[in-house]
Design a protein around this motif. Structure first.
Motif, PDB file in Angstrom:
ATOM      1  N   ALA A 351      32.988  40.564  33.458  1.00 43.23           N
ATOM      2  CA  ALA A 351      32.847  39.280  34.174  1.00 43.23           C
ATOM      3  C   ALA A 351      34.175  38.516  34.195  1.00 43.23           C
ATOM      4  N   SER A 355      36.128  37.753  37.671  1.00 43.20           N
ATOM      5  CA  SER A 355      36.340  36.345  38.039  1.00 43.20           C
ATOM      6  C   SER A 355      37.809  36.069  38.309  1.00 43.20           C
ATOM      7  N   PHE A 404      24.964  31.779  36.919  1.00 44.82           N
ATOM      8  CA  PHE A 404      26.062  32.720  36.678  1.00 44.82           C
ATOM      9  C   PHE A 404      25.948  33.918  37.628  1.00 44.82           C
ATOM     10  N   SER A 407      26.136  32.758  41.557  1.00 40.60           N
ATOM     11  CA  SER A 407      27.479  32.356  42.007  1.00 40.60           C
ATOM     12  C   SER A 407      28.353  33.582  42.280  1.00 40.60           C
ATOM     13  N   ASN A 408      28.232  34.621  41.435  1.00 41.20           N
ATOM     14  CA  ASN A 408      28.976  35.864  41.669  1.00 41.20           C
ATOM     15  C   ASN A 408      28.514  36.558  42.944  1.00 41.20           C
ATOM     16  N   ALA A 443      31.545  30.816  38.854  1.00 39.77           N
ATOM     17  CA  ALA A 443      31.400  31.949  37.929  1.00 39.77           C
ATOM     18  C   ALA A 443      32.470  31.896  36.841  1.00 39.77           C
ATOM     19  N   CYS A 504      29.068  42.331  39.354  1.00 32.51           N
ATOM     20  CA  CYS A 504      29.138  41.390  38.236  1.00 32.51           C
ATOM     21  C   CYS A 504      27.905  40.484  38.216  1.00 32.51           C
ATOM     22  N   GLY A 505      27.506  39.991  39.393  1.00 39.16           N
ATOM     23  CA  GLY A 505      26.328  39.127  39.489  1.00 39.16           C
ATOM     24  C   GLY A 505      25.069  39.801  38.981  1.00 39.16           C
TER      25      GLY A 505
END
Length: 530
Positions: A351, A355, A404, A407-408, A443, A504-505
């Motif tokens: 993550a 990011s 979290f 948003s990804n 994120a 990642c999300g």
């Protein structure tokens, strides 16, 4: 014996004392953002420069030429006859000596037109209208040396990476506030040396060290704030990110008012020395003291917190429960030895990497738009403010995990849509790309909070530092990934960003929810999180 969280509730979870410490430490975020983004202004490309012909200095003095006259005499003929040459990276391959005429210095080469004269690459004889305005003109980072400016930012990120490992480890072993103060001192001293570096090598060495100490200030202040408040108040970690954004918005104002790069470097470095006054205002983390078997010191600090908050600790609070976990020097194996610690660590590392890579990639893609650099930079910072506000609105109502993940995923989908939008509707392309920037900023800010909440006290600073080191790795890779892939197809980087962010999300949805849960004290506490 009561637990630390029970004592903290009695002393006040976010009273006057914590608010004061919080506000003081938030200033660190502003100064760290200056260091993080300073290369934009320290490394501004000079607007007007040219390559000087050997012997031109002496000839100019003898003939009484101004810089403009010298430029016209040496560069203008080159430009007129060699239309592709601007005189910045090459010069006429001639040498002027005492026999050259002031009236017509090129007359001795009369057998050739100026356009047929041989050209030579320029190496170290540049002339700048504003010689000390940036490190580019100071150290000749132009033409064949232009890559060195990118190197200076890569070196800073390398310093962040080294600081995450070394000072993160040191803060868990020797204490939060000690390492914070030493980092502030180091960042200030190295910043001054950078401003007066006699050559580019010294500049790079101390820029690296300023990165090491700068990361130390940022990471330790974040952990101190998180450890002295109750579980319901830990979203103040998100508010620290707002101060980072404020720094991004203030930096162009400093750069606009200060005309030289040395002045800018001093302006962003000297405030670190003010933070040394925190020795008398910010205590050691009582949570950390408990893990090092220093219960009496921790209790003394808790009584002080209660006193400042207008509370009173009950007499039976003569001892606080100390973690039964054996204190040892933290290592990477501690983060992956048990199943849930291992899962959390690997997901958080990915993550952080995603990011940073996506965030910096989108900033570089949107940032070079021409026009007023100072205004454009200010606006790019202002775009990030809604991200923190959205987090503050959702994180205590919905929790950490869902915002979290979403948003990804939103950032990834926005990148994908942007890649396939036609060029003839630039406003829509820009709007969707900005939505991606908003998503990845959210994120980026949530990962700080979640990372802190998913590690036990004995490993917290080391765990946050290690995982966030992947952020610095992403920062080093981002420009290379962006520009190499864009050379193949302009939108290809957005496809890569999209895949990374969506994956990642989905992965972060596997992390445990930490809303309203006490900070884990031991590895066993982490293993019990569901």
């Amino acid at each position: 014996m009561p637990s630390f969280d029970e004592v903290l509730k009695e002393a006040g979870e976010f009273g006057r004392f914590q608010k004061r410490v919080f506000f003081l430490l938030c200033q660190t975020g502003i100064i760290f953002s200056f260091l993080f983004a300073s290369v934009v202004f320290l490394g501004q490309a000079p607007h007007n420069y040219w390559c000087r012909i050997p012997g031109a200095v002496e000839l100019s003095e003898r003939c009484g030429w101004t810089l403009e006259e010298e430029q016209n005499i040496t560069v203008l003929p080159l430009h007129l006859e060699n239309g592709s040459s601007s005189g910045e990276c090459e010069r006429l391959d001639v040498v002027w000596d005492a026999s050259v005429s002031c009236a017509s210095p090129l007359a001795r080469y009369g057998n050739h037109s100026t356009g047929n004269l041989p050209l030579a690459a320029c190496h170290d004889n540049w002339v700048y209208k504003q010689p000390h305005s940036s490190i580019v003109s100071e150290y000749n980072l132009v033409c064949g040396n232009a890559w060195m400016l990118d190197l200076s930012q890569a070196i800073l990120n390398l310093g962040f990476l080294a600081g995450a490992f070394t000072l993160g480890y040191a803060a868990d072993r020797y204490g939060r506030i000690l390492i914070y103060l030493l980092s502030c001192l180091g960042a200030g001293i190295c910043g001054i040396i950078v401003a007066f570096a006699p050559n580019f090598t010294v500049f790079l060495i101390f820029r690296f060290l300023q990165g090491v100490f700068g990361k130390g200030t940022w990471m330790t202040c974040y952990v101190i704030v998180t450890e002295i408040v109750g579980s319901d108040q830990r979203i103040i970690g998100i508010v620290i990110q707002i101060f980072f954004t404020l720094g991004i918005m203030i930096l162009p104002g400093i750069a606009y008012l200060v005309p030289t790069w040395q002045g800018i470097q001093l302006a962003i470095s000297l405030p670190n020395f003010l933070f040394l006054l925190y020795y008398w205002a910010v205590p050691e983390s009582p949570r950390w003291l408990l893990t090092r078997k220093k219960g009496e010191k921790a209790l003394k600090i808790m009584h002080n917190i209660a006193k400042h908050n207008g509370k009173y600790l009950s007499p039976h609070y003569s001892e606080i429960t100390i973690s039964n976990e054996e204190v040892s020097n933290p290592s990477f194996l501690d983060l992956v030895r048990t199943p849930r610690m291992r899962r959390n660590t690997l997901i958080l590392m990915y993550a952080w990497f995603t990011s940073a890579l996506t965030y910096q990639g989108l900033v570089m893609r949107l940032g070079i738009v021409g026009g007023n650099l100072y205004l454009a930079f200010f606006i790019s910072g202002a775009v990030e403010l809604p991200a923190a506000l959205l987090i503050l609105v959702t994180i205590d109502r919905i929790g950490r995990r869902l915002p979290f993940g979403i948003s990804n995923i939103v950032a990834g989908i926005a990148c994908l849509i942007t890649a396939f939008l036609p060029e003839d509707i630039p406003w829509l392309k820009m709007t969707v790309a900005t939505l991606g920037r908003l998503g990845i900023t959210m994120a980026f800010e949530i990962v700080y909070l979640v990372n802190t909440e998913l590690y036990p006290t004995t490993l917290r600073n080391f765990g946050v530092s290690l995982c966030s080191s992947l952020c610095d790795l992403g920062g080093i890779i981002a420009p290379f990934l962006l520009f190499r892939l864009a050379a193949i197809w302009l939108e290809l980087p957005l496809i890569i960003f999209s895949i990374l962010a969506v994956v990642c999300g989905l992965l972060v949805l596997l992390l445990p929810e930490t809303k309203g849960i006490s900070l884990p004290e031991t590895v066993e506490d982490v293993e019990q999180l569901s």
